[in-house]
Enzyme design. Structure first.
Site, PDB file in Angstrom:
ATOM      1  N   HIS A  29       0.852  -1.186   0.000  1.00  0.00           N
ATOM      2  CA  HIS A  29       0.000   0.000   0.000  1.00  0.00           C
ATOM      3  C   HIS A  29       0.891   1.241   0.000  1.00  0.00           C
ATOM      4  CE1 HIS A  29      -3.908   1.743   0.516  1.00  0.00           C
ATOM      5  NE2 HIS A  29      -3.383   2.605   1.349  1.00  0.00           N
ATOM      6  N   TYR A 170      -8.548 -10.485   6.634  1.00  0.00           N
ATOM      7  CA  TYR A 170      -9.464  -9.662   5.860  1.00  0.00           C
ATOM      8  C   TYR A 170     -10.734 -10.463   5.539  1.00  0.00           C
ATOM      9  CZ  TYR A 170      -5.522  -6.415   5.269  1.00  0.00           C
ATOM     10  OH  TYR A 170      -4.491  -5.548   5.494  1.00  0.00           O
ATOM     11  N   ALA A 388      23.455  10.080   7.504  1.00  0.00           N
ATOM     12  CA  ALA A 388      23.208  11.331   6.773  1.00  0.00           C
ATOM     13  C   ALA A 388      24.382  11.664   5.854  1.00  0.00           C
ATOM     14  CB  ALA A 388      22.966  12.482   7.761  1.00  0.00           C
ATOM     15  N   GLY A 654      21.623  13.973  12.719  1.00  0.00           N
ATOM     16  CA  GLY A 654      21.626  14.178  14.163  1.00  0.00           C
ATOM     17  C   GLY A 654      22.297  15.470  14.578  1.00  0.00           C
TER      18      GLY A 654
END
Ligand code: NAP
Ligand code: SF4
Length: 677
Positions: A29, A170, A388, A654
């Site tokens: 999804h 489901y 990062a 950070g």
């Protein structure tokens, strides 16, 4: 195609369709399914990028055939919606005429959001909000008709087929088990009655859409419910579906409400394919397997062993949109591997946020986050090779910038090097391998063991300086914090053998939980060994009792260390951990009898323990070590000392913001900067 992945590249004939290879981009999804034209255009772009690499078959995220079954706003029940679906099918077929695309029809039954929700009987799901409405025969037959109508609309929208989800708790699966099917009419009672709904849906669709349309049915091959489906019943269902006209059976493991992890990082790779193999031996249509198959060698082994005809990889296609191309070209070292963290995909889906990927923030942002070649080549210094710094360097260099990356330690990875040592987080090795490969490929100049100061960069004429210096552990503000028994989580992970038998952990965030997992780890390896995994979670793969779990004792061994996990908040511990994985961490620690204390006031640390109070009751916990897992502070030492320089500096990860920081935020922020710099 001559390739070491011989089985992956063997075409499969299904009816009049040729599926060019054995890899499926499984249903995920995305959150775009609920939108209008624009979101469907984005979805088209997202799938087209993957189709262009040559993957055999793509299955969309789940879309309901009616209002009562909707999990969110995604419904396909009107002619007027065909046009937006064509944006997706056209995009895929234009990108690659050979790639098939099927829409997943997901009627979520007791998990639907509508007050009109329906299921086999009015039995509330353990994770549902509402009790489903009782269905008359007329309402039940309307549901069947809606499935058929939805498949007809899919055909008109140029999908190559549909996948019907008949598992996971489901709508359809609620008919299969006693727990949720209390009906006394022809859809309840004996097993043939219980599966009637599934066969009638498939027969109805086949009759209506003809032979050329693919019908895939997701079957609960091991529902992980006490008193769930027996193995004989699963085989009977598979055979009945085959006789009703399905093209392919897909094996699905567990209902969402069952307390057994099936997709988290702590699940061994390809843990469930033995179940698919047994089902494959009793039916003739092709069978799909899935779950924790994230790298091509795993998929190839599964296929070579004859465990399945097709392998579904859903999240790996988010983590790397080019994964299939890299498999084809033997560039597996360049695959950005899905680490099964769920942090930006399923956790977002459950929070009704658009999904993306922790290691690849471009996923589902194909139209708005692009790494295009630069027209203004710059020389850039990056300080710190944690998540990062790595993400920034790799992307900026791929765009044509000259990037020099400085790392104070002797290896890249930053906090990932700690994470990869946590049992159940071994996949972080892959992320570090990915970055290591891509730095080299994109020509990043890497300096290890180089703790640079601003003065070292002064005469180098860098156009930009990226400060990705990360975080340092927060120290405690408790009397006695300088006692020898107090150590940071970083030192504890590095010196795990020196940690004593009785341990107090201060702070119960992600790192506190990780520390508790590491300290309580026994001799077994449930995250890498399927037998140990089965033993820990109470699964019997060999005899497959009802649900795969009925009567099987989960045997998580009690921790050999006595561990206290403490927090000041009064909320349950671990409540802020990921929605789809937090419960597995909490359950795992409970099984190991870790003592989790909330509402703690820290009074004083002594040489041999800590004085605390809870609800104004004082207590002393004697221990060998106190490990500080109290969060982090931004490490801005470089930034602050460079403040008066002329550098064009950018703080990322950070170093920018440590609070609530995790790799998802750090990588996303760094990638967005690298895309525009
Ligand atoms: P965190 O999630 O902020 O948790 C820090 C813990 O320390 C909290 O339980 C806090 O609880 C306590 N604390 C804060 N200041 C304190 C102080 N001065 N004295 C004593 N206790 C203090 O930080 P983290 O565990 O270091 O995790 C960092 C980031 O990495 C988080 O974003 C986390 O989500 C992520 N991460 C995620 C996972 C995962 O499985 N998804 C795993 C590892 C890390 P009280 O204030 O209630 O005491
Ligand atoms: Fe995989 Fe995590 Fe990305 Fe989801 S967010 S696709 S689990 S790496």
């Amino acid at each position: 195609m001559k390739n070491k992945y011989r089985h992956i590249f063997e075409p499969l004939i299904v009816g009049n369709h040729i599926i060019k290879n054995r890899i499926i981009m499984g249903s995920m999804h995305t959150g775009l399914e609920e939108g209008g034209q624009d979101d469907f255009s984005r979805m088209g772009e997202y799938f087209a990028e993957r189709a262009s690499t040559g993957v055999g078959l793509i299955i969309t995220g789940g879309i309901s055939p009616n209002e009562e079954g909707a999990l969110d706003g995604a419904i396909f029940n009107q002619q007027s919606q065909i046009a937006r679906h064509k944006l997706v099918t056209d995009a895929v077929h234009n990108a690659n005429v050979d790639t098939k695309i099927c829409m997943q029809i997901l009627h979520s039954g007791p998990l639907a959001i509508s007050k009109e929700l329906v299921a086999a009987s009015p039995v509330r799901s353990r994770i549902g909000r509402l009790v489903p409405n009782e269905m008359s025969l007329e309402v039940l037959r309307k549901q069947i008709g809606d499935f058929i109508k939805c498949a007809e609309l899919c055909k008109k929208a140029n999908y190559d087929g549909v996948e019907i989800i008949g598992s996971a708790g489901y709508f359809i699966s609620t008919f299969f088990v006693n727990k949720t099917n209390l009906r006394t009419d022809e859809y309840g009672g004996c097993f043939p009655n219980k599966i009637r709904i599934a066969t009638e849906i498939v027969e109805g669709i086949r009759k209506s859409v003809g032979e050329d349309f693919l019908i895939i049915f997701r079957i609960p091959a091991m529902d992980m419910l006490e008193g769930g489906m027996s193995w004989e019943e699963i085989c009977t269902l598979g055979q009945a579906l085959e006789n009703s006209g399905v093209s392919i059976v897909s094996t699905h493991f567990s209902w969402h409400e069952s307390p057994v992890p099936t997709i988290a990082t702590m699940v061994p790779r390809a843990a469930f394919t033995s179940v698919t193999k047994r089902l494959k031996s009793v039916i003739n249509v092709p069978v799909i397997t899935s779950n924790r198959i994230n790298m091509p060698d795993v998929a190839e082994t599964v296929l070579a062993n004859g465990d399945a005809d097709l392998v579904s990889m859903a999240r790996p296609f988010l983590a790397d949109g080019k994964i299939f191309e890299k498999i084809k070209e033997g560039r597996e070292d360049e695959i950005n591997t899905c680490i099964a963290c769920n942090q930006a995909c399923l956790d977002h889906a459950f929070d009704k946020k658009e999904i993306s990927c922790l290691v690849n923030p471009r996923a589902c942002n194909e139209t708005n986050l692009n790494y295009l070649p630069t027209t203004n080549k710059k020389t850039i210094a990056v300080i710190g090779a944690g998540p990062a710094g790595l993400a920034f360097s790799e992307i900026a260099a791929s765009r044509g910038h000259h990037v020099e990356l400085f790392e104070a330690s002797d290896q890249i990875g930053g906090q990932f090097n700690l994470a990869k040592q946590i049992p159940g987080k071994e996949e972080f090795h892959e992320t570090i391998r990915y970055f290591s490969t891509m730095l080299k490929k994109n020509g990043v100049k890497l300096y290890l063991n180089k703790k640079v100061q601003p003065i070292d960069l002064m005469d180098k004429n860098y156009d930009e300086v990226i400060v990705s210096t990360g975080v340092y552990p927060r120290s405690l503000d408790i009397p006695g914090s300088d006692e020898d028994i107090v150590i940071s989580y970083i030192d504890a992970i590095r010196n795990i053998d020196k940690i004593g038998k009785k341990v107090v952990l201060i702070g119960a965030g992600g790192i506190g939980f990780d520390m508790a997992e590491l300290l309580s780890h026994g001799k077994k390896n449930p995250s890498t060994n399927i037998d140990d995994f089965a033993e820990q979670w109470g699964i019997d793969f060999t005899n497959h009792p009802r649900g795969g779990v009925t009567g099987v004792m989960a045997k998580a061994s009690k921790s050999e260390r006595e561990i206290y996990l403490l927090q000041r908040k009064v909320t349950p511990l671990g409540i802020a951990l990921g929605k789809t994985t937090g419960w597995t961490h909490r359950l795992s620690l409970r099984k190991k009898e870790i003592k989790m204390l909330k509402g703690v006031t820290y009074k004083k640390i002594a040489k041999n323990g800590i004085y605390i109070s809870i609800n104004d009751e004082d207590q002393f916990i004697e221990c060998d070590n106190i490990i500080v897992c109290a969060g982090q502070e931004p490490d801005r030492s470089f930034f602050n000392s460079a403040n008066n320089t002329e550098f064009r500096m950018h703080l990322v990860g950070g170093a920018y913001e440590a609070r609530e920081l995790d790799a998802k935020v750090a990588i996303k922020q760094a990638s967005q900067l690298a895309a525009v710099i």
